[in-house]
Scaffold this motif. Structure first.
Motif, PDB file in Angstrom:
ATOM      1  N   UNK A   1      54.756  84.905  10.948  1.00  0.00           N
ATOM      2  CA  UNK A   1      54.268  84.751   9.585  1.00  0.00           C
ATOM      3  C   UNK A   1      54.729  85.932   8.716  1.00  0.00           C
ATOM      4  N   UNK A   2      55.206  85.597   7.534  1.00  0.00           N
ATOM      5  CA  UNK A   2      55.622  86.631   6.585  1.00  0.00           C
ATOM      6  C   UNK A   2      57.127  86.692   6.394  1.00  0.00           C
ATOM      7  N   UNK A   3      57.572  87.754   5.742  1.00  0.00           N
ATOM      8  CA  UNK A   3      58.990  87.920   5.429  1.00  0.00           C
ATOM      9  C   UNK A   3      59.754  88.524   6.605  1.00  0.00           C
ATOM     10  N   UNK A   4      61.059  88.256   6.642  1.00  0.00           N
ATOM     11  CA  UNK A   4      61.931  88.930   7.594  1.00  0.00           C
ATOM     12  C   UNK A   4      61.962  90.418   7.253  1.00  0.00           C
ATOM     13  N   UNK A   5      62.189  91.288   8.231  1.00  0.00           N
ATOM     14  CA  UNK A   5      62.153  92.744   7.974  1.00  0.00           C
ATOM     15  C   UNK A   5      63.007  93.175   6.792  1.00  0.00           C
ATOM     16  N   UNK A   6      64.203  92.595   6.680  1.00  0.00           N
ATOM     17  CA  UNK A   6      65.104  93.023   5.602  1.00  0.00           C
ATOM     18  C   UNK A   6      64.643  92.579   4.219  1.00  0.00           C
ATOM     19  N   UNK A   7      63.657  91.690   4.166  1.00  0.00           N
ATOM     20  CA  UNK A   7      63.184  91.191   2.871  1.00  0.00           C
ATOM     21  C   UNK A   7      61.806  91.728   2.481  1.00  0.00           C
ATOM     22  N   UNK A   8      61.265  92.639   3.260  1.00  0.00           N
ATOM     23  CA  UNK A   8      59.927  93.152   2.991  1.00  0.00           C
ATOM     24  C   UNK A   8      59.947  94.150   1.827  1.00  0.00           C
ATOM     25  N   UNK A   9      58.766  94.354   1.235  1.00  0.00           N
ATOM     26  CA  UNK A   9      58.665  95.199   0.044  1.00  0.00           C
ATOM     27  C   UNK A   9      58.480  96.671   0.369  1.00  0.00           C
ATOM     28  N   UNK A  10      57.894  96.978   1.517  1.00  0.00           N
ATOM     29  CA  UNK A  10      57.607  98.373   1.859  1.00  0.00           C
ATOM     30  C   UNK A  10      58.157  98.703   3.242  1.00  0.00           C
ATOM     31  N   UNK A  11      58.305 100.014   3.506  1.00  0.00           N
ATOM     32  CA  UNK A  11      58.818 100.450   4.793  1.00  0.00           C
ATOM     33  C   UNK A  11      57.843 100.139   5.910  1.00  0.00           C
ATOM     34  N   UNK A  12      56.548 100.301   5.656  1.00  0.00           N
ATOM     35  CA  UNK A  12      55.555 100.015   6.696  1.00  0.00           C
ATOM     36  C   UNK A  12      55.557  98.537   7.071  1.00  0.00           C
ATOM     37  N   UNK A  13      55.716  97.673   6.083  1.00  0.00           N
ATOM     38  CA  UNK A  13      55.774  96.237   6.368  1.00  0.00           C
ATOM     39  C   UNK A  13      57.043  95.901   7.143  1.00  0.00           C
ATOM     40  N   UNK A  14      58.132  96.562   6.774  1.00  0.00           N
ATOM     41  CA  UNK A  14      59.389  96.338   7.485  1.00  0.00           C
ATOM     42  C   UNK A  14      59.262  96.742   8.947  1.00  0.00           C
ATOM     43  N   UNK A  15      58.619  97.886   9.191  1.00  0.00           N
ATOM     44  CA  UNK A  15      58.439  98.370  10.560  1.00  0.00           C
ATOM     45  C   UNK A  15      57.587  97.405  11.375  1.00  0.00           C
ATOM     46  N   UNK A  16      56.530  96.903  10.748  1.00  0.00           N
ATOM     47  CA  UNK A  16      55.634  95.979  11.460  1.00  0.00           C
ATOM     48  C   UNK A  16      56.335  94.662  11.775  1.00  0.00           C
ATOM     49  N   UNK A  17      57.053  94.115  10.828  1.00  0.00           N
ATOM     50  CA  UNK A  17      57.752  92.849  11.050  1.00  0.00           C
ATOM     51  C   UNK A  17      58.855  92.998  12.094  1.00  0.00           C
ATOM     52  N   UNK A  18      59.516  94.161  12.089  1.00  0.00           N
ATOM     53  CA  UNK A  18      60.550  94.391  13.097  1.00  0.00           C
ATOM     54  C   UNK A  18      59.929  94.513  14.482  1.00  0.00           C
ATOM     55  N   UNK A  19      58.744  95.154  14.550  1.00  0.00           N
ATOM     56  CA  UNK A  19      58.038  95.254  15.829  1.00  0.00           C
ATOM     57  C   UNK A  19      57.663  93.869  16.350  1.00  0.00           C
ATOM     58  N   UNK A  20      57.158  93.007  15.452  1.00  0.00           N
ATOM     59  CA  UNK A  20      56.820  91.640  15.865  1.00  0.00           C
ATOM     60  C   UNK A  20      58.057  90.897  16.357  1.00  0.00           C
ATOM     61  N   UNK A  21      59.165  91.080  15.662  1.00  0.00           N
ATOM     62  CA  UNK A  21      60.410  90.413  16.051  1.00  0.00           C
ATOM     63  C   UNK A  21      60.869  90.889  17.427  1.00  0.00           C
ATOM     64  N   UNK A  22      60.894  92.190  17.645  1.00  0.00           N
ATOM     65  CA  UNK A  22      61.364  92.736  18.920  1.00  0.00           C
ATOM     66  C   UNK A  22      60.463  92.301  20.073  1.00  0.00           C
ATOM     67  N   UNK A  23      59.152  92.295  19.829  1.00  0.00           N
ATOM     68  CA  UNK A  23      58.212  91.849  20.862  1.00  0.00           C
ATOM     69  C   UNK A  23      58.431  90.379  21.196  1.00  0.00           C
TER      70      UNK A  23
END
Length: 299
Positions: A42-64
């Motif tokens: 759920x949510x945006x892909x890491x490269x499309x997120x608005x903040x660095x913290x959101x990008x980090x979280x989405x990338x963590x979800x993707x890697x997991x």
């Protein structure tokens, strides 16, 4: 032919994969099927997120997710073509529908909600959304599903309303492609406290069953064995319980008359069936036209 399989990191995801494998391996030529194992974040892909913290979280979800999706891929025999996909979307159901469109899928396969009782269906929010909007057939594995290697029978539940031709033709094609018998079933819920009219209703249902049996025998062109039964009970659930069920079969049903053309909408009878069925169910859109403009679902 493509199956889109909804994968989650729990038993529900494993059961969906198991059902897809059973459907594919039962085909005369399993190599004609491509399995698209899909997980939605759920949510945006890491490269499309608005903040660095959101990008980090989405990338963590993707890697997991990529880690356990690789383990999902390991469940698929090497003889079958399979790919894993991690997609981002505003909702799980919306993401699955986008995947169905992107892959031009013939079938979407999902598991029952994880809190469902053993060998029964509990439809979660994602399954519920797909069962009311999917443009392709939806296959639903019951909770606790332990799959056979191959299917041994397909049962098709038929009603008397318009649109039943789509599910009938889908069932014929699915059974013929797997060289398994096809059983046609008419379910009749009778109020046994009101005896008047029951006999006539039963006779009309028997006549309808005989008619659709004749149609199916003609359509199958000697590719498989077709039988028909009428199941009666105080309720749809009771009628289902009067039938014998093979653990190595699945059931095909059609959509409600309220469904838009070529879309699924679960009706009251189908919902009642879900509560009683001990085997996987496939719901076929009303007036379904499969990929490639063929007049029947490719399952």
């Amino acid at each position: 032919m493509k199956y889109v399989i909804g994968c989650t990191a729990d038993e529900r995801g494993r059961e969906a994969i198991s059902l897809a494998l059973t459907l594919a391996r039962s085909l005369a030529d399993p190599s004609t099927v491509s399995l698209e194992l899909v997980h939605i974040i759920r949510g945006e892909a890491p490269e499309n997120t608005a903040t660095q913290s959101e990008k980090t979280f989405q990338q963590f979800q993707y890697d997991t997710a990529m880690g356990w999706m690789q383990r999902c891929l390991d469940l698929v025999p090497s003889a079958l073509d399979a790919q894993i996909h991690i997609r981002f979307a505003d909702s799980m159901a919306g993401g699955m529908l986008e995947a169905v469109a992107a892959f031009n899928a013939d079938l979407v396969v999902i598991g029952a909600a994880s809190h469902g009782p053993l060998r029964r269906f509990t439809v979660g929010s994602v399954a519920n959304a797909l069962l009311h909007s999917s443009p392709v057939p939806v296959a639903l594995a019951p909770s606790g599903y332990r799959p056979p290697r191959l299917l041994t029978r397909i049962t098709c539940a038929l009603g008397t309303r318009s649109g039943s031709e789509a599910v009938l033709q889908s069932a014929v094609e699915a059974a013929a492609a797997r060289h398994v018998p096809l059983r046609l079933v008419s379910l009749v819920a009778l109020d046994l406290s009101q005896a008047q009219g029951i006999s006539n209703l039963g006779q009309r249902t028997q006549a309808h069953s005989s008619r659709v049996l004749d149609e199916a025998v003609s359509a199958v062109a000697h590719r498989t064995v077709v039988t028909a039964e009428v199941a009666q009970g105080r309720s749809i659930e009771a009628a289902i319980n009067t039938l014998d069920w093979d653990e190595e079969e699945l059931v095909l049903i059609g959509s409600s008359r309220l469904a838009e053309r070529s879309k699924i909408f679960m009706g009251a009878t189908a919902n009642k069936m879900l509560r009683a069925l001990p085997v996987p169910m496939v719901v076929v859109p009303r007036y379904h036209i499969a990929a490639g403009s063929e007049p029947a679902a490719r399952l």
